[in-house]
Scaffold this active site. Structure first.
Site, short mmCIF file in Angstrom:
data_model
loop_
_atom_site.label_atom_id
_atom_site.label_comp_id
_atom_site.label_asym_id
_atom_site.label_seq_id
_atom_site.Cartn_x
_atom_site.Cartn_y
_atom_site.Cartn_z
N ARG A 168 0.82 -1.21 0.00
CA ARG A 168 0.00 0.00 0.00
C ARG A 168 0.86 1.26 0.00
NH1 ARG A 168 -2.90 1.87 -2.70
NH2 ARG A 168 -3.86 -0.20 -2.73
N LYS A 200 1.73 24.91 -2.99
CA LYS A 200 0.50 24.25 -2.54
C LYS A 200 0.69 22.73 -2.63
CE LYS A 200 -2.36 28.16 -3.94
NZ LYS A 200 -3.40 28.65 -4.86
N LYS A 248 3.36 39.08 -2.19
CA LYS A 248 1.95 38.82 -2.49
C LYS A 248 1.11 40.05 -2.13
CE LYS A 248 0.65 34.82 -2.92
NZ LYS A 248 0.23 34.02 -4.12
N GLU A 273 3.50 39.95 -7.06
CA GLU A 273 2.19 39.59 -7.59
C GLU A 273 1.38 40.85 -7.83
OE1 GLU A 273 -0.95 36.38 -6.09
OE2 GLU A 273 -1.04 38.23 -4.90
N ASP A 327 -1.84 37.78 -11.76
CA ASP A 327 -2.84 36.93 -11.12
C ASP A 327 -4.24 37.16 -11.66
OD1 ASP A 327 -3.56 34.97 -9.18
OD2 ASP A 327 -4.36 36.56 -7.92
#
Length: 299
Positions: free
Chosen positions: A103, A138, A170, A200, A221
């Site tokens: 597994r 992410k 950001k 950004e 973005d």
């Protein structure tokens, strides 16, 4: 660019931690009770759907960490495409160890191959343009190195690996600093000359402000293809242009046609579907086939 494997020193702790999570404090009590210690088997690992393979080193380690007597013979390499029925590897050794590691090996191989597969789909959609597909931060906690490797196996590029290897300003950084230009100035004053700075922006006036003070890359973005095309014209080769937001295999071509250098896609790593890969015991499969033939003859 050839695919360079990750050092075992990086891969092994992730595989070891996953095995320990599965084995707990008592080990594989089912296999220990049901399978004789001396029993040996040969199994085949095969694709059940089309895709791109990634994670063979992790799968191999899952078996050998459980039992060094297990040997995996690879018939394909990471980065290679598969179709249903293609045999990826043949594994042989003590049956208990094969069942214990099965597994964990399949979890790594299926997950990482899924990432490589969707990355390859985006890469194919933008082929013929100058754009490359890139991943983001992410990622699944603890698995970033492997997941970013899987993106490379699928023909993609890696964005920054963590918070320490590049500056990415950001929207919240901009808001606290009081503007794009001020955030860039502070970043440039706070890091060394080897660190690249990206900012950004989601509006063209912010882009103009960034280009006025100078920056290494701009993250455009959630812009439309027309806005992206205009943004590429404003940058005019003075910085790397990266598009993000609402990227799918269906929308990627139009985004790439705007002339951006990179298309970053978060779901490559956080939402890629697992590639279905099975592990079958050769002896059991042969016995089942023999039984089917005997039944057919009786009829």
């Amino acid at each position: 660019m050839s695919l360079v494997p990750l050092p075992r020193l990086i891969v092994e702790p992730m595989v070891r931690a996953t095995l320990l999570e599965d084995l707990g404090l008592a080990g594989d009590i089912t296999s220990a009770a049901v399978i004789p210690a001396e029993h040996r088997s040969t199994v085949v690992m095969a694709a059940r759907q089309p895709g791109v393979i990634a994670g063979l080193d992790a799968a191999d380690l899952a078996f050998t960490l459980v039992d060094p007597a297990i040997v995996m013979h690879r018939h394909l390499d990471d980065g290679q495409a598969v179709k249903p029925g293609d045999v990826i590897a043949t594994i042989e050794g003590p049956s208990r160890g094969l069942l214990t590691a099965e597994r964990t090996a399949l979890n790594f191989l299926g997950h990482l191959s899924g990432i490589a597969t969707v990355t390859a789909a985006i890469a194919a959609a933008i082929s013929g343009t100058k754009a490359s597909v890139a991943c983001t931060r992410k990622t699944t906690p603890g698995l970033r190195a492997l997941e970013k490797y899987a993106v490379r196996a699928g023909g993609g590029m890696n964005h920054r690996f963590a918070l320490y290897d590049a500056v990415l300003i950001k929207d919240n950084h901009v808001a606290i600093a009081g503007g794009v230009a001020e955030a860039i100035r502070r970043a440039r004053a706070g890091v060394g000359h080897m660190i690249k700075i990206e900012v950004e922006v989601d509006r063209l006036d912010q882009l103009q402000e960034a280009m006025a003070v100078g920056v290494d890359a701009v993250l455009l973005d959630n812009m439309t293809p027309d806005q992206l095309r205009e943004a590429v014209g404003i940058v005019a080769g003075r910085a790397i242009t990266e598009a993000s937001g609402r990227v799918t295999p269906q929308t990627a071509a139009a985004i790439a046609a705007s002339g951006v250098d990179l298309i970053s896609v978060g779901w490559l790593t956080h939402s890629a579907p697992v590639l279905d890969i099975g592990l079958d015991f050769v002896e059991a499969a042969a016995t089942a086939e023999k039984g089917r033939k005997q039944v057919a003859q009786m009829r």
